[in-house]
Design an enzyme around this catalytic site. Structure first.
Site, PDB file in Angstrom:
ATOM      1  N   GLN A  63      48.692 111.942  31.731  1.00  0.00           N
ATOM      2  CA  GLN A  63      47.276 111.630  31.930  1.00  0.00           C
ATOM      3  C   GLN A  63      46.460 111.865  30.675  1.00  0.00           C
ATOM      4  O   GLN A  63      46.884 112.513  29.720  1.00  0.00           O
ATOM      5  CB  GLN A  63      46.703 112.468  33.069  1.00  0.00           C
ATOM      6  CG  GLN A  63      46.796 113.968  32.844  1.00  0.00           C
ATOM      7  CD  GLN A  63      46.376 114.753  34.064  1.00  0.00           C
ATOM      8  OE1 GLN A  63      45.271 115.278  34.096  1.00  0.00           O
ATOM      9  NE2 GLN A  63      47.256 114.840  35.062  1.00  0.00           N
TER      10      GLN A  63
ATOM     11  N   ARG B  21      45.552 108.103  34.620  1.00  0.00           N
ATOM     12  CA  ARG B  21      46.981 108.430  34.668  1.00  0.00           C
ATOM     13  C   ARG B  21      47.811 107.358  33.974  1.00  0.00           C
ATOM     14  O   ARG B  21      47.503 106.168  34.035  1.00  0.00           O
ATOM     15  CB  ARG B  21      47.430 108.617  36.120  1.00  0.00           C
ATOM     16  CG  ARG B  21      46.743 109.790  36.802  1.00  0.00           C
ATOM     17  CD  ARG B  21      47.138 109.936  38.259  1.00  0.00           C
ATOM     18  NE  ARG B  21      46.458 111.082  38.859  1.00  0.00           N
ATOM     19  CZ  ARG B  21      45.247 111.021  39.396  1.00  0.00           C
ATOM     20  NH1 ARG B  21      44.603 109.871  39.421  1.00  0.00           N
ATOM     21  NH2 ARG B  21      44.687 112.112  39.903  1.00  0.00           N
TER      22      ARG B  21
ATOM     23  N   HIS C 289      41.897 112.077  29.581  1.00  0.00           N
ATOM     24  CA  HIS C 289      40.537 112.148  30.099  1.00  0.00           C
ATOM     25  C   HIS C 289      39.601 111.392  29.165  1.00  0.00           C
ATOM     26  O   HIS C 289      39.810 111.350  27.960  1.00  0.00           O
ATOM     27  CB  HIS C 289      40.098 113.605  30.238  1.00  0.00           C
ATOM     28  CG  HIS C 289      41.064 114.437  31.017  1.00  0.00           C
ATOM     29  ND1 HIS C 289      41.369 114.188  32.333  1.00  0.00           N
ATOM     30  CD2 HIS C 289      41.821 115.505  30.661  1.00  0.00           C
ATOM     31  CE1 HIS C 289      42.254 115.077  32.756  1.00  0.00           C
ATOM     32  NE2 HIS C 289      42.553 115.873  31.759  1.00  0.00           N
TER      33      HIS C 289
ATOM     34  N   HIS D 263      48.733 113.712  27.849  1.00  0.00           N
ATOM     35  CA  HIS D 263      49.443 114.971  28.053  1.00  0.00           C
ATOM     36  C   HIS D 263      50.016 115.061  29.458  1.00  0.00           C
ATOM     37  O   HIS D 263      49.645 114.311  30.357  1.00  0.00           O
ATOM     38  CB  HIS D 263      48.508 116.163  27.807  1.00  0.00           C
ATOM     39  CG  HIS D 263      47.340 116.212  28.749  1.00  0.00           C
ATOM     40  ND1 HIS D 263      46.192 115.473  28.546  1.00  0.00           N
ATOM     41  CD2 HIS D 263      47.131 116.909  29.911  1.00  0.00           C
ATOM     42  CE1 HIS D 263      45.332 115.715  29.517  1.00  0.00           C
ATOM     43  NE2 HIS D 263      45.879 116.578  30.370  1.00  0.00           N
TER      44      HIS D 263
ATOM     45  N   GLU E 173      39.573 120.312  28.193  1.00  0.00           N
ATOM     46  CA  GLU E 173      40.159 121.449  28.904  1.00  0.00           C
ATOM     47  C   GLU E 173      40.984 122.324  27.963  1.00  0.00           C
ATOM     48  O   GLU E 173      41.513 121.866  26.956  1.00  0.00           O
ATOM     49  CB  GLU E 173      41.001 120.980  30.088  1.00  0.00           C
ATOM     50  CG  GLU E 173      42.158 120.079  29.760  1.00  0.00           C
ATOM     51  CD  GLU E 173      42.801 119.472  31.009  1.00  0.00           C
ATOM     52  OE1 GLU E 173      42.073 119.064  31.917  1.00  0.00           O
ATOM     53  OE2 GLU E 173      44.040 119.415  31.047  1.00  0.00           O
TER      54      GLU E 173
END
Length: 410
Positions: free
Chosen positions: A97, A283, A99, A264, A134
């Site tokens: 996935q 994804r 972001h 990642h 993140e």
């Protein structure tokens, strides 16, 4: 200051032991426990224990955002806590996935709203307008795939596998060893028909087996990872994408920061994770969930990175190890205290304004302030609102570790 109970998220890839053991619950658990959420995300807000009452952290913040978050944070983030803190426990690989950036998220959210896609629909890519940088910090040995590897290394890997079916694909990056070559190869693989994948993937897996049997070790971790993932997803193009990514192993206390566009997949292990308060995920495979290839290609960053490039620098401030990232929504630090005072300090004073979450992962801590005291055992957390007075955190056991999440600049 209030005690927080996290909310367990029972995803199929989770562990039946890690989170249960951390919380002092029987093991193995009845179902896989993948994540333990400490935050105010509407999907699973933490439970606030305050005397005999029980509310969610979302309800507490909504009742008085300025008091709980501080005026600056409340205004900047529309009365919402801008980060989500978790314990993540992976027994099996998560999906491949990436972001979106903040601008991509705003545009994608508006575009899907215009098309009338329900925000809860399984084929929805953008569930909010926010980005999702993140940071993970390992509690156990932690394994991940993160970012496109240096192209020269990837060329070497594809060559040593000695798979004739890869020759034409190898030429794409050997002849253009940069981000454009990676984009061309990844696009070819992820858009390949099943008829092509049914030949190529088994050939790659056979090459990985031959490589491991030869006793070579330069790419042994990569070969084993391809075999493990290929066993579970035999016709998924994500198996081939594994060959392009950095294979990272974190020791406890080491971190990994994943900005927008970084492809990642977390493979195995337990970690503390903090992220911007978003649920936007594009994804790329290794999942039965929705995969939108054109949108994924639009957000991916194909510039190669070294593992050191995505490892946060660590700044030491007294007993606090601060993981430094460019994220505006959060800052994470790790604190170790010694209840005996022999090897480390037994207490630490916090006086930074704004909202904070203190998550205890080893032993227990005791918070003391003008309004009283609060004991936080392992596997639980404390909420400190902006309106709470300064507190001193004491070790309530011989060895204590806790993680501190806050909003920087407040």
């Amino acid at each position: 200051m209030r005690l927080l109970d996290g909310v367990v998220r029972p995803y199929a890839w989770g562990s039946r032991t890690a989170i249960a053991a951390l919380r002092g619950m029987p093991t193995p658990s009845a179902h896989p426990e993948a994540e333990l959420w400490f935050g105010a995300h509407p999907a699973a807000p933490a439970i606030v224990r305050d005397d005999a009452r029980e509310n969610t952290l979302l309800e507490v913040i909504d009742a008085d955002p300025r008091a709980e978050l501080g005026t600056l944070c409340a205004e900047r983030y529309d009365g919402r806590l801008p980060f989500l803190m978790k314990i993540l426990a992976a027994e099996e690989p998560l999906s491949l996935q990436a972001h979106p950036s903040l601008q991509q998220a705003k545009e994608g959210f508006a575009r899907e709203n215009e098309r009338g896609i329900d925000v809860g629909a399984p084929d929805r890519n953008y569930r909010d307008e926010n980005h999702k940088p993140e940071l993970v910090v390992a509690l156990s040995e932690f394994h991940a795939l993160a970012g496109f590897r240096d192209v020269r290394e990837t060329v070497d890997l594809l060559r040593v596998l000695q798979v004739p079916e890869l020759d034409s694909h190898l030429g794409m990056i050997a002849g253009q060893p940069d981000s454009q070559g990676l984009r061309a190869l990844f696009t070819t693989w992820i858009t390949s028909p099943e008829s092509a994948l049914s030949t190529l993937i088994p050939a790659v897996l056979a090459g990985a087996i031959r490589y491991l049997e030869s006793g070579q070790d330069r790419f042994a971790a990569e070969a084993r990872t391809v075999l493990e993932i290929g066993e579970n997803y035999p016709l998924d193009p994500g198996v081939l994408a594994v060959l392009l990514l950095n294979r990272v192993t974190l020791a406890p206390g080491e971190g990994l920061y994943l900005p927008a566009g970084n492809l990642h997949a977390y493979l195995w292990g337990t970690a503390v994770e903090v992220m911007a308060n978003s649920d936007n995920v594009l994804r790329g495979g290794l999942t039965p969930k929705h995969v939108d290839v054109p949108e994924l290609l639009r957000v991916l960053d194909f510039n190669p990175v070294a593992p050191d490039d995505i490892a946060p620098s660590i700044h030491t401030l007294n007993s606090e190890l601060i993981y430094q990232t460019p994220a505006a929504e959060f800052r994470l630090s790790k604190v170790e205290l010694d209840g005996t005072g022999l090897r480390r300090p037994s207490s630490i004073l916090f006086d930074v304004p704004g909202p904070q979450i203190l998550l205890c992962t080893t032993g227990s801590i005791e918070l003391r302030g003008p309004s009283g005291h609060l004991v936080v055992p392992q596997g639980r957390a404390a909420w400190l609102g902006d309106n709470d007075p300064d507190v001193i955190v004491h070790a309530a056991s011989a060895h204590t570790t806790f993680f501190r999440g806050l909003v920087p600049g407040h």
